[in-house]
Scaffold this active site. Structure first.
Site, short mmCIF file in Angstrom:
data_model
loop_
_atom_site.label_atom_id
_atom_site.label_comp_id
_atom_site.label_asym_id
_atom_site.label_seq_id
_atom_site.Cartn_x
_atom_site.Cartn_y
_atom_site.Cartn_z
N GLY A 109 -13.94 4.74 -8.28
CA GLY A 109 -13.23 5.38 -7.29
C GLY A 109 -12.63 6.50 -8.04
O GLY A 109 -12.30 7.04 -9.02
N LYS A 150 -4.46 -0.25 -10.89
CA LYS A 150 -3.43 0.22 -11.19
C LYS A 150 -1.89 0.62 -10.63
O LYS A 150 -0.93 0.27 -10.83
CB LYS A 150 -3.84 1.62 -12.09
CG LYS A 150 -5.00 1.21 -13.22
CD LYS A 150 -4.90 2.67 -14.17
CE LYS A 150 -5.78 2.21 -14.70
NZ LYS A 150 -6.96 3.18 -14.66
N THR A 188 -9.52 -2.38 -4.77
CA THR A 188 -10.77 -2.03 -4.24
C THR A 188 -12.01 -0.89 -4.78
O THR A 188 -12.04 0.08 -5.56
CB THR A 188 -10.00 -1.04 -2.98
OG1 THR A 188 -10.06 0.62 -3.62
CG2 THR A 188 -8.73 -1.47 -2.11
N ASN A 247 -15.41 0.30 -4.34
CA ASN A 247 -15.58 1.71 -3.69
C ASN A 247 -17.20 1.56 -3.58
O ASN A 247 -18.06 1.45 -4.56
CB ASN A 247 -15.38 2.30 -4.42
CG ASN A 247 -13.22 2.78 -4.30
OD1 ASN A 247 -13.00 2.08 -5.03
ND2 ASN A 247 -13.46 4.12 -3.99
N GLU A 268 -13.79 1.00 0.88
CA GLU A 268 -13.10 0.38 -0.49
C GLU A 268 -12.97 -0.58 0.56
O GLU A 268 -12.44 -1.04 1.63
CB GLU A 268 -11.77 0.97 -0.84
CG GLU A 268 -11.28 2.64 -1.17
CD GLU A 268 -10.51 3.09 -1.34
OE1 GLU A 268 -9.49 1.66 -1.72
OE2 GLU A 268 -9.65 4.15 -1.37
N HIS A 327 -10.38 -12.49 -3.98
CA HIS A 327 -9.87 -13.83 -4.18
C HIS A 327 -9.75 -13.43 -6.20
O HIS A 327 -9.59 -11.89 -6.52
CB HIS A 327 -12.21 -13.56 -4.35
CG HIS A 327 -11.99 -14.62 -5.57
ND1 HIS A 327 -12.45 -15.79 -5.69
CD2 HIS A 327 -13.15 -14.50 -7.02
CE1 HIS A 327 -13.15 -16.73 -6.77
NE2 HIS A 327 -13.07 -15.52 -7.15
N ARG A 347 -6.55 -1.74 12.22
CA ARG A 347 -6.38 -0.89 12.71
C ARG A 347 -6.30 0.28 12.17
O ARG A 347 -6.81 -0.06 11.31
CB ARG A 347 -4.36 -1.30 12.31
CG ARG A 347 -3.90 -0.96 10.78
CD ARG A 347 -2.96 -1.88 9.71
NE ARG A 347 -3.24 -1.69 8.83
CZ ARG A 347 -2.29 -0.37 7.79
NH1 ARG A 347 -2.67 0.51 8.10
NH2 ARG A 347 -2.73 -0.72 6.31
N PHE A 360 2.48 6.62 4.93
CA PHE A 360 3.96 5.96 4.75
C PHE A 360 4.99 6.99 3.87
O PHE A 360 4.55 7.62 3.41
CB PHE A 360 3.36 4.76 4.27
CG PHE A 360 2.70 3.43 4.55
CD1 PHE A 360 2.69 3.16 5.56
CD2 PHE A 360 1.25 3.86 4.84
CE1 PHE A 360 2.41 1.96 5.85
CE2 PHE A 360 0.47 2.84 5.21
CZ PHE A 360 0.46 2.11 6.01
#
Ligand code: ADP
Ligand code: RBF
Ligand code: MG
Length: 159
Positions: free
Chosen positions: A15, A21, A27, A29, A79, A84, A104, A109
């Site tokens: 991704g 990072k 995640t 992708n 993603e 775990h 949601r 943000f």
């Protein structure tokens, strides 16, 4: 959402390299082919469910589908963050996911801290919801019993 639970499978691709990072939340992708196959009623937003890498253990997961408004991406992404701790990356391996419920919509943000806090909130909600009997049973269902094909770009969608 009548398409839930939604099951899909595909290879893990690279991704934007931002997940682990910058956010501390990696995640995995999916490629565009998997994103383009989503049924029309599966809207963008944040989902929870179950996920597995190749034929490994089944873990709880949270998934983000959309354009990441905080980053204003131009490419729609799908993603998955598996709840775990993995010792190594698993690029190129097959990720199987069962999307079970919606949390949601995606949103913007004012700071990275707020985005990270929202994702941690999503993780807590996912952990709680997935302990419900009706959600636990999807973990035992047929989807995760079928063996993973060696064709890495295989896309499967079914119950
Ligand atoms: P990218 O932008 O390439 O997706 P990320 O920073 O989001 O980079 O890191 C994602 C990669 O980290 C995954 O493709 C996978 O190989 C690895 N990874 C390690 N642990 C996890 C985890 N718990 N959930 C998802 N991916 C993980
Ligand atoms: N990105 C956003 O711009 N807005 C969001 O509300 C948002 N929510 C997310 C929720 C979860 C559970 C996850 C795993 C990711 C979310 N993201 C969101 C995506 C995040 O910006 C992305 O994973 C990183 O930019 C790495 O690609
Ligand atoms: Mg990623």
């Amino acid at each position: 959402m009548k398409s839930l639970p939604y099951f899909c499978r595909g290879p893990v691709v690279r991704g934007f390299g931002r997940g682990s990072k910058e956010l501390g939340i990696p995640t995995a992708n999916f490629p565009m082919s998997v994103v383009d196959n989503l049924p029309a009623d599966v809207s963008t937003g944040i989902y929870y469910g179950w996920a597995r890498v190749d034929s490994g253990e089944i873990h709880k997961m949270v998934m983000s589908i959309g354009w990441n408004p905080y980053y204003k991406n131009t490419k729609k992404s799908m993603e998955t963050h598996l709840i775990h701790k993995f010792e190594e990356d698993f690029y190129g391996q097959t990720l199987s996911v069962a999307m079970v419920g919606y949390i949601r919509p995606e949103r913007g943000f004012n700071s990275l801290e707020e985005l990270i806090a929202a994702i941690h909130g999503d993780i807590e909600e996912a952990k709680k919801k997935l302990d419900l009997p009706e959600h636990l049973k999807l973990k035992e269902g047929n989807f995760f019993r079928t063996s993973v094909s060696t064709t890495s770009d295989q896309i499967m969608n079914g119950h």
